[in-house]
Motif scaffolding. Structure first.
Motif, PDB file in Angstrom:
ATOM      1  N   ASP A  34       0.826  -1.200   0.000  1.00 54.74           N
ATOM      2  CA  ASP A  34       0.000   0.000   0.000  1.00 54.74           C
ATOM      3  C   ASP A  34       0.865   1.257   0.000  1.00 54.74           C
ATOM      4  OD1 ASP A  34      -2.581   1.441   0.481  1.00 54.74           O
ATOM      5  OD2 ASP A  34      -1.526   1.974   2.337  1.00 54.74           O
ATOM      6  N   CYS A  35       0.510   2.206  -0.845  1.00 51.06           N
ATOM      7  CA  CYS A  35       1.264   3.450  -1.003  1.00 51.06           C
ATOM      8  C   CYS A  35       1.405   4.209   0.315  1.00 51.06           C
ATOM      9  CB  CYS A  35       0.575   4.328  -2.047  1.00 51.06           C
ATOM     10  SG  CYS A  35       1.374   5.911  -2.325  1.00 51.06           S
ATOM     11  N   GLN A  36       0.340   4.291   1.076  1.00 47.83           N
ATOM     12  CA  GLN A  36       0.375   5.032   2.342  1.00 47.83           C
ATOM     13  C   GLN A  36       1.378   4.407   3.307  1.00 47.83           C
ATOM     14  OE1 GLN A  36      -3.424   5.541   4.195  1.00 47.83           O
ATOM     15  NE2 GLN A  36      -2.590   6.629   5.950  1.00 47.83           N
ATOM     16  N   THR A  40       4.764   6.283   4.661  1.00 53.13           N
ATOM     17  CA  THR A  40       4.953   6.407   6.109  1.00 53.13           C
ATOM     18  C   THR A  40       6.319   5.879   6.518  1.00 53.13           C
ATOM     19  OG1 THR A  40       2.581   6.227   6.524  1.00 53.13           O
ATOM     20  CG2 THR A  40       4.045   5.713   8.369  1.00 53.13           C
TER      21      THR A  40
END
Length: 86
Positions: A34-36, A40
């Motif tokens: 996931d990109c998020q 992070t």
């Protein structure tokens, strides 16, 4: 000015940890995470590297002051070092 590795132990540890975090970010990208989550973790790596840099500069300043070299510190060069981390 040369810095003693013993004086930089915390910075070295922080950079080794950041190295592991960066390897994890690369692995996450390769696995299509996931990109998020990737961003992070990338932000955490960046912050760890920045903190290590500031710590190294701080250690150098302390060494200069303790060794009586503070009058010889090139303020323009020091400012450039700090700004290179921003």
């Amino acid at each position: 000015m040369q810095l003693e590795p013993a004086d930089l132990k915390n910075s070295i540890t922080r950079l080794k940890r950041a190295n592991g975090q960066l390897a994890a970010v690369i692995r996450m990208l390769e696995e299509g995470e996931d990109c998020q989550a990737v961003v992070t973790q990338l932000a955490a790596v960046s912050k760890a590297i920045d903190r290590a840099g500031f710590s190294i500069i701080s250690t150098g300043l302390k060494a200069c002051i303790n060794e009586g070299e503070s009058a010889d510190v090139d303020l323009a060069k020091l400012e450039k070092l700090f700004l290179s981390l921003s």
